[in-house]
Write a protein that holds these residues in place. Structure first.
Motif, PDB file in Angstrom:
ATOM      1  N   TYR A   1       0.853  -1.187   0.000  1.00  0.00           N
ATOM      2  CA  TYR A   1       0.000   0.000   0.000  1.00  0.00           C
ATOM      3  C   TYR A   1       0.890   1.239   0.000  1.00  0.00           C
ATOM      4  N   ARG A   2       0.621   2.172  -0.898  1.00  0.00           N
ATOM      5  CA  ARG A   2       1.439   3.380  -1.006  1.00  0.00           C
ATOM      6  C   ARG A   2       0.696   4.535  -0.348  1.00  0.00           C
ATOM      7  N   LEU A   3       1.297   5.098   0.689  1.00  0.00           N
ATOM      8  CA  LEU A   3       0.678   6.163   1.462  1.00  0.00           C
ATOM      9  C   LEU A   3       1.285   7.513   1.078  1.00  0.00           C
ATOM     10  N   LYS A   4       0.405   8.457   0.738  1.00  0.00           N
ATOM     11  CA  LYS A   4       0.868   9.812   0.465  1.00  0.00           C
ATOM     12  C   LYS A   4       1.041  10.543   1.785  1.00  0.00           C
ATOM     13  N   ILE A   5       2.272  10.873   2.103  1.00  0.00           N
ATOM     14  CA  ILE A   5       2.572  11.531   3.369  1.00  0.00           C
ATOM     15  C   ILE A   5       3.910  12.251   3.253  1.00  0.00           C
ATOM     16  N   ASN A   6       4.019  13.390   3.919  1.00  0.00           N
ATOM     17  CA  ASN A   6       5.273  14.151   3.921  1.00  0.00           C
ATOM     18  C   ASN A   6       6.014  13.895   5.223  1.00  0.00           C
ATOM     19  N   LEU A   7       7.116  13.177   5.109  1.00  0.00           N
ATOM     20  CA  LEU A   7       7.967  12.885   6.255  1.00  0.00           C
ATOM     21  C   LEU A   7       9.367  13.424   5.980  1.00  0.00           C
TER      22      LEU A   7
ATOM     23  N   THR B   1       9.338  12.949   1.963  1.00  0.00           N
ATOM     24  CA  THR B   1       8.644  11.934   1.189  1.00  0.00           C
ATOM     25  C   THR B   1       7.413  12.537   0.530  1.00  0.00           C
ATOM     26  N   ALA B   2       7.141  12.095  -0.691  1.00  0.00           N
ATOM     27  CA  ALA B   2       5.856  12.393  -1.341  1.00  0.00           C
ATOM     28  C   ALA B   2       4.894  11.242  -1.076  1.00  0.00           C
TER      29      ALA B   2
ATOM     30  N   GLY C   1      -9.879  12.696   8.755  1.00  0.00           N
ATOM     31  CA  GLY C   1     -10.572  13.024   7.516  1.00  0.00           C
ATOM     32  C   GLY C   1      -9.682  13.551   6.419  1.00  0.00           C
ATOM     33  N   LEU C   2      -8.380  13.224   6.508  1.00  0.00           N
ATOM     34  CA  LEU C   2      -7.420  13.734   5.520  1.00  0.00           C
ATOM     35  C   LEU C   2      -7.245  12.798   4.337  1.00  0.00           C
ATOM     36  N   ILE C   3      -7.718  11.547   4.449  1.00  0.00           N
ATOM     37  CA  ILE C   3      -7.697  10.613   3.327  1.00  0.00           C
ATOM     38  C   ILE C   3      -9.006   9.840   3.317  1.00  0.00           C
TER      39      ILE C   3
END
Length: 221
Positions: free
Chosen positions: A107-113, A134-135, A219-221
């Protein structure tokens, strides 16, 4: 399939509990200490935000664990509680088959780390770490946003945060570099993880699912 066939001693697992009817579920974390029977586990007392989560004998819970192929779970019942000089232990009995929840490989999670990375070079001296964000990230790789120009085929070492004081140090192969269209960065760099241990990938996938649930709750995804 019984837990003895797939769960390993020393493995980190997620324990999902519901304290009362219609209450929200809580996801806490534990570690497998023993597999005393084919359908039983002995685990440490689950923890949530640094605090112990007390389980009662007879309480029904759900156990989540993570593999390269995705997330798996089964239902269990608390059948005993034990205490040693150093740790509280919970004995569980498997009460359902093991199911796979996540059917995609990763599973590919869109998150900025915030990530630190450096090139892996031959020789005694290694270059300093460089900054990136990270994108998105998965158990198989990461897409980095950075101002540093990299080339496909280069090997990198990434320090990826998976907690306030915890990180994974993973090797990767640069497979794609394109101009960045997100934010104020110059390049978008696709990195495929290589030589990653199964335990490291399990920890990363576990972190990704934890973050996915957190973002869904907001509620962000």
């Amino acid at each position: 399939m019984l837990v003895k066939e797939i769960i390993n001693i020393g493995e980190k697992i997620e324990v999902v509990v519901q304290e009362r009817l219609n209450a929200d579920e809580k996801a806490c974390f534990s570690m497998v200490q023993d597999v005393p029977q084919d359908d039983e586990l002995l685990i440490t007392m689950p923890m949530l935000k640094g605090e112990p989560v007390v389980l009662s004998i007879g309480q029904r819970i759900r156990i989540n664990f993570f593999r390269e192929r995705g997330q798996f779970y089964f239902e269990a019942e608390v059948i005993d509680r034990q205490r040693t000089e150093t740790v509280h232990l919970i004995r569980l009995k498997q009460t359902s088959p093991i199911h796979r929840l996540q059917r995609r490989s990763f599973y590919r999670l869109k998150i900025n780390l915030p990530v630190l990375f450096r090139l892996i070079e031959q020789g005694p001296e290694q270059p300093d770490y460089m900054k990136a964000y990270t994108a998105d990230i998965s158990g198989g790789g990461v897409r980095l946003l950075t101002d540093e120009k990299l080339e496909p085929g280069q090997q990198v070492e990434c320090r990826i945060p998976i907690g306030e004081r915890d990180f994974l140090e993973l090797k990767g192969l640069v497979v794609r570099v394109v101009p960045c269209v997100e934010g104020n960065y110059k390049f978008e760099v696709g990195v495929k993880f290589v030589d990653i241990l199964e335990a490291e990938r399990d920890r990363l996938i576990q972190f990704i699912f934890q973050q996915q649930r957190r973002l869904k709750a907001k509620g962000l995804i």
